[in-house]
Motif scaffolding. Sequence first.
Motif, PDB file in Angstrom:
ATOM      1  N   PRO A   1       9.845  -5.707  13.220  1.00  0.00           N
ATOM      2  CA  PRO A   1       9.134  -5.035  14.311  1.00  0.00           C
ATOM      3  C   PRO A   1       9.865  -3.745  14.702  1.00  0.00           C
ATOM      4  O   PRO A   1      11.090  -3.678  14.623  1.00  0.00           O
ATOM      5  CB  PRO A   1       9.172  -6.028  15.469  1.00  0.00           C
ATOM      6  CG  PRO A   1       9.519  -7.337  14.851  1.00  0.00           C
ATOM      7  CD  PRO A   1      10.282  -7.043  13.602  1.00  0.00           C
TER       8      PRO A   1
ATOM      9  N   LEU B   1       3.456  -3.734  10.446  1.00  0.00           N
ATOM     10  CA  LEU B   1       3.413  -5.176  10.186  1.00  0.00           C
ATOM     11  C   LEU B   1       3.482  -5.483   8.695  1.00  0.00           C
ATOM     12  O   LEU B   1       4.308  -6.283   8.262  1.00  0.00           O
ATOM     13  CB  LEU B   1       2.156  -5.797  10.796  1.00  0.00           C
ATOM     14  CG  LEU B   1       1.945  -7.289  10.533  1.00  0.00           C
ATOM     15  CD1 LEU B   1       3.038  -8.123  11.199  1.00  0.00           C
ATOM     16  CD2 LEU B   1       0.568  -7.713  11.031  1.00  0.00           C
TER      17      LEU B   1
ATOM     18  N   TYR C   1       5.941 -10.656  11.213  1.00  0.00           N
ATOM     19  CA  TYR C   1       6.678  -9.613  10.497  1.00  0.00           C
ATOM     20  C   TYR C   1       7.501 -10.245   9.367  1.00  0.00           C
ATOM     21  O   TYR C   1       7.557  -9.723   8.261  1.00  0.00           O
ATOM     22  CB  TYR C   1       7.578  -8.823  11.448  1.00  0.00           C
ATOM     23  CG  TYR C   1       6.803  -7.898  12.351  1.00  0.00           C
ATOM     24  CD1 TYR C   1       6.546  -6.582  11.969  1.00  0.00           C
ATOM     25  CD2 TYR C   1       6.318  -8.335  13.575  1.00  0.00           C
ATOM     26  CE1 TYR C   1       5.831  -5.722  12.779  1.00  0.00           C
ATOM     27  CE2 TYR C   1       5.595  -7.483  14.400  1.00  0.00           C
ATOM     28  CZ  TYR C   1       5.354  -6.183  13.996  1.00  0.00           C
ATOM     29  OH  TYR C   1       4.633  -5.340  14.804  1.00  0.00           O
TER      30      TYR C   1
ATOM     31  N   THR D   1       8.841  -7.510   6.899  1.00  0.00           N
ATOM     32  CA  THR D   1       9.043  -6.288   7.670  1.00  0.00           C
ATOM     33  C   THR D   1       9.774  -6.628   8.976  1.00  0.00           C
ATOM     34  O   THR D   1       9.987  -7.798   9.294  1.00  0.00           O
ATOM     35  CB  THR D   1       7.698  -5.602   7.986  1.00  0.00           C
ATOM     36  OG1 THR D   1       6.857  -6.522   8.697  1.00  0.00           O
ATOM     37  CG2 THR D   1       7.002  -5.153   6.708  1.00  0.00           C
TER      38      THR D   1
END
Length: 174
Positions: free
Chosen positions: A168, A78, A161, A166
């Motif tokens: 997933p 995460l 995310y 980021t």
Amino acid sequence: MTETTVIEINADTTLPANFQAVFDLWTGLPKSPDLPLASGFSLEFVPPKLLPWSVLVDVETDPLDFRFRFWGTERSNLIGAEMTGKLVSDIAQESMREGNREEYANVYRHGKAVLCRTPIVMRSGLESSRLSIRLPLSNDGTEVSRIFSAIDPDTINEEHYEYYGTTPKRGYSS
């Protein structure tokens, strides 16, 4: 944006299914005299769906700080960082660092199990939140020496995310 909401868990608190099992485990731990003993707690008893979203911190005093003893893999995915062995004060992002410090300090000072609803503002400007549980543990039964924490995976979505920049992992579903 509102501040983190902290709710003390009591017998009337309705918990998400993901948290109920770990809360029941925590309430069943031996207490001596007041707080559940850390020696009775083991991550192997945390439900498999919750474990990757879990954290275990050791309380450090003088000055007060919190060292991540365990940092779950989904937490790393995460936020894009592995925090095991690091301190809350090592968190680079100020709002994340101070929010965590405040929530852990609350549990340390009061020795109570709590739910935290932490607000975040997405890059798109939309507001969201994530729900976590924080459970105090003690080496001596009187002072909090460890805190178990977990994010409810059912409150995490792709926007979370995006907030951290980021992506997933493949197979992720909210």
